[in-house]
Write a protein that holds these residues in place. Sequence first.
Motif, PDB file in Angstrom:
ATOM      1  N   VAL A   1       0.837  -1.199   0.000  1.00 44.57           N
ATOM      2  CA  VAL A   1       0.000   0.000   0.000  1.00 44.57           C
ATOM      3  C   VAL A   1       0.871   1.248   0.000  1.00 44.57           C
ATOM      4  O   VAL A   1       0.609   2.217  -0.731  1.00 44.57           O
ATOM      5  CB  VAL A   1      -0.943  -0.001   1.224  1.00 44.57           C
ATOM      6  N   LEU A   2       1.926   1.234   0.808  1.00 50.96           N
ATOM      7  CA  LEU A   2       2.794   2.404   0.913  1.00 50.96           C
ATOM      8  C   LEU A   2       3.587   2.637  -0.380  1.00 50.96           C
ATOM      9  O   LEU A   2       3.762   3.779  -0.806  1.00 50.96           O
ATOM     10  CB  LEU A   2       3.747   2.240   2.095  1.00 50.96           C
ATOM     11  N   VAL A   3       4.043   1.563  -1.020  1.00 53.04           N
ATOM     12  CA  VAL A   3       4.744   1.715  -2.294  1.00 53.04           C
ATOM     13  C   VAL A   3       3.798   2.247  -3.365  1.00 53.04           C
ATOM     14  O   VAL A   3       4.153   3.131  -4.156  1.00 53.04           O
ATOM     15  CB  VAL A   3       5.384   0.377  -2.728  1.00 53.04           C
ATOM     16  N   ALA A   4       2.557   1.731  -3.387  1.00 51.06           N
ATOM     17  CA  ALA A   4       1.565   2.229  -4.348  1.00 51.06           C
ATOM     18  C   ALA A   4       1.276   3.704  -4.102  1.00 51.06           C
ATOM     19  O   ALA A   4       1.121   4.494  -5.052  1.00 51.06           O
ATOM     20  CB  ALA A   4       0.283   1.410  -4.254  1.00 51.06           C
ATOM     21  N   ALA A   5       1.205   4.110  -2.827  1.00 51.62           N
ATOM     22  CA  ALA A   5       0.972   5.514  -2.492  1.00 51.62           C
ATOM     23  C   ALA A   5       2.153   6.375  -2.931  1.00 51.62           C
ATOM     24  O   ALA A   5       1.977   7.490  -3.429  1.00 51.62           O
ATOM     25  CB  ALA A   5       0.735   5.668  -0.994  1.00 51.62           C
ATOM     26  N   ALA A   6       3.369   5.856  -2.757  1.00 52.49           N
ATOM     27  CA  ALA A   6       4.545   6.600  -3.196  1.00 52.49           C
ATOM     28  C   ALA A   6       4.548   6.781  -4.715  1.00 52.49           C
ATOM     29  O   ALA A   6       4.867   7.855  -5.223  1.00 52.49           O
ATOM     30  CB  ALA A   6       5.819   5.874  -2.750  1.00 52.49           C
ATOM     31  N   ILE A   7       4.168   5.734  -5.444  1.00 47.95           N
ATOM     32  CA  ILE A   7       4.084   5.826  -6.900  1.00 47.95           C
ATOM     33  C   ILE A   7       3.068   6.893  -7.308  1.00 47.95           C
ATOM     34  O   ILE A   7       3.264   7.627  -8.277  1.00 47.95           O
ATOM     35  CB  ILE A   7       3.707   4.460  -7.507  1.00 47.95           C
TER      36      ILE A   7
ATOM     37  N   ILE B   1      11.053   0.872  -9.133  1.00 47.85           N
ATOM     38  CA  ILE B   1      12.295   1.620  -9.357  1.00 47.85           C
ATOM     39  C   ILE B   1      12.841   1.305 -10.741  1.00 47.85           C
ATOM     40  O   ILE B   1      13.251   2.197 -11.493  1.00 47.85           O
ATOM     41  CB  ILE B   1      13.327   1.272  -8.260  1.00 47.85           C
ATOM     42  N   LYS B   2      12.809   0.029 -11.109  1.00 42.86           N
ATOM     43  CA  LYS B   2      13.307  -0.378 -12.428  1.00 42.86           C
ATOM     44  C   LYS B   2      12.479   0.234 -13.549  1.00 42.86           C
ATOM     45  O   LYS B   2      13.000   0.597 -14.612  1.00 42.86           O
ATOM     46  CB  LYS B   2      13.291  -1.907 -12.527  1.00 42.86           C
ATOM     47  N   ALA B   3      11.162   0.377 -13.303  1.00 40.93           N
ATOM     48  CA  ALA B   3      10.275   0.940 -14.319  1.00 40.93           C
ATOM     49  C   ALA B   3      10.295   2.466 -14.343  1.00 40.93           C
ATOM     50  O   ALA B   3       9.623   3.085 -15.185  1.00 40.93           O
ATOM     51  CB  ALA B   3       8.855   0.442 -14.083  1.00 40.93           C
ATOM     52  N   GLY B   4      11.030   3.102 -13.435  1.00 36.37           N
ATOM     53  CA  GLY B   4      11.107   4.557 -13.399  1.00 36.37           C
ATOM     54  C   GLY B   4       9.949   5.213 -12.671  1.00 36.37           C
ATOM     55  O   GLY B   4       9.834   6.440 -12.670  1.00 36.37           O
ATOM     56  N   LYS B   5       9.099   4.401 -12.022  1.00 35.03           N
ATOM     57  CA  LYS B   5       7.957   4.965 -11.295  1.00 35.03           C
ATOM     58  C   LYS B   5       8.376   5.522  -9.936  1.00 35.03           C
ATOM     59  O   LYS B   5       7.683   6.347  -9.351  1.00 35.03           O
ATOM     60  CB  LYS B   5       6.879   3.898 -11.111  1.00 35.03           C
ATOM     61  N   LEU B   6       9.490   5.039  -9.424  1.00 34.96           N
ATOM     62  CA  LEU B   6      10.060   5.541  -8.176  1.00 34.96           C
ATOM     63  C   LEU B   6      11.542   5.814  -8.386  1.00 34.96           C
ATOM     64  O   LEU B   6      12.197   5.154  -9.201  1.00 34.96           O
ATOM     65  CB  LEU B   6       9.877   4.517  -7.039  1.00 34.96           C
ATOM     66  N   ARG B   7      12.055   6.775  -7.620  1.00 36.44           N
ATOM     67  CA  ARG B   7      13.481   7.073  -7.641  1.00 36.44           C
ATOM     68  C   ARG B   7      14.047   6.912  -6.236  1.00 36.44           C
ATOM     69  O   ARG B   7      13.411   7.305  -5.251  1.00 36.44           O
ATOM     70  CB  ARG B   7      13.728   8.503  -8.124  1.00 36.44           C
TER      71      ARG B   7
ATOM     72  N   PHE C   1      12.420  -5.757  -2.281  1.00 34.16           N
ATOM     73  CA  PHE C   1      11.593  -6.853  -2.802  1.00 34.16           C
ATOM     74  C   PHE C   1      10.169  -6.380  -3.078  1.00 34.16           C
ATOM     75  O   PHE C   1       9.415  -7.048  -3.782  1.00 34.16           O
ATOM     76  CB  PHE C   1      11.623  -8.085  -1.890  1.00 34.16           C
ATOM     77  N   ILE C   2       9.791  -5.190  -2.551  1.00 32.00           N
ATOM     78  CA  ILE C   2       8.506  -4.575  -2.891  1.00 32.00           C
ATOM     79  C   ILE C   2       8.704  -3.451  -3.908  1.00 32.00           C
ATOM     80  O   ILE C   2       8.001  -3.372  -4.907  1.00 32.00           O
ATOM     81  CB  ILE C   2       7.806  -3.996  -1.642  1.00 32.00           C
ATOM     82  N   SER C   3       9.682  -2.595  -3.666  1.00 30.28           N
ATOM     83  CA  SER C   3       9.830  -1.372  -4.465  1.00 30.28           C
ATOM     84  C   SER C   3      10.694  -1.539  -5.715  1.00 30.28           C
ATOM     85  O   SER C   3      10.673  -0.682  -6.595  1.00 30.28           O
ATOM     86  CB  SER C   3      10.445  -0.267  -3.588  1.00 30.28           C
ATOM     87  N   GLY C   4      11.441  -2.636  -5.810  1.00 32.04           N
ATOM     88  CA  GLY C   4      12.406  -2.800  -6.895  1.00 32.04           C
ATOM     89  C   GLY C   4      11.818  -2.703  -8.282  1.00 32.04           C
ATOM     90  O   GLY C   4      12.389  -2.062  -9.178  1.00 32.04           O
ATOM     91  N   ALA C   5      10.656  -3.330  -8.507  1.00 29.86           N
ATOM     92  CA  ALA C   5      10.040  -3.314  -9.839  1.00 29.86           C
ATOM     93  C   ALA C   5       9.657  -1.895 -10.248  1.00 29.86           C
ATOM     94  O   ALA C   5       9.851  -1.493 -11.408  1.00 29.86           O
ATOM     95  CB  ALA C   5       8.818  -4.226  -9.862  1.00 29.86           C
TER      96      ALA C   5
END
Length: 302
Positions: free
Chosen positions: A225-231, A248-254, A242-246
């Motif tokens: 939920v928190l990663v989705a909110a950050a995106i 970050i790789k897609a450029g949705k998070l830095r 293991f939650i945020s890596g995908a």
Amino acid sequence: MDRIDAMRAFITVVAEGGFTRAAERLEMSPQLVSKYVSQLEQHLGVRLLNRTTRKIHLTEAGTRYHQRAQQVLTDIDDMEHQLGDLQTQARGLLRISAPVSFATHHLAPLLSDFQRAHPAVGIDLQLNDRKVDIVEEGFDIALRIGHLKSSSLIAKRIAPVRLVMCASPGYLKRHGTPRHPEDLKTHRYLRYSYMEQEAGESVVRWLPGRDQHPGGDLVSNNGDVLVAAAIAGAGIALQPTFISGAAIKAGKLRIILAEHEPEPMSLYAVYAHRQLLASKVRCFVDFLDGYFGTSPYWDDFA
């Protein structure tokens, strides 16, 4: 004198509180149990037990010998059980407790591979981010993420768990990118409620406390939920890769403040006893060992 039999007789006398009950448990006569203990005392040259008509008491030497002898017998039993496991197929129901997000993202392929290798083992997987009492709640094994602390449980390290501070490009464009840990005080923080914060870590100690921003922060007991909110641009999150890596790789998070990244945690397999470990548990722990490697695939987002 068979030293192992004498040692086992002594340990059983102490556990049962007397020679008669020890003899019943060992299925031999009280006279033979007494003979074993006497021979052991003669061999060691010390008195291990003070005997009265009603009770037995350990001497100081007996107390020290009891602790070491018990470990020796446990190691012997454990070794023999492991050798027996080589001839015994793992079978039965394996009850596993695991963290919600890790299991959701990464555990299904592992369990599938394990059951292909051990088709007689059934899996009952229960997801929960709290630390379950594996003995009280009837679990064979629990997967836990964190820093290893002293415990009566047995813990085996399975994989490293990297924590990163991250936010969406949109959020950083609107609110600016923190350059130093103290800059976090002015940002909206997406807090994981089960996070074990250690004040000595440079980034963690600058994160807003539980009561600092009551009207602005988002708190949840689920990392997805928190990663989705950050995106979505809601703020800055400190989450495992293991939650945020995908994202970050897609450029949705830095990743921000990479040079102040907290010390990595670990994924552990935790179980109750090393002694007489069931084949299904031992096989699962062995299967976990090295499965994700020293650099897990979810960290491949460079």
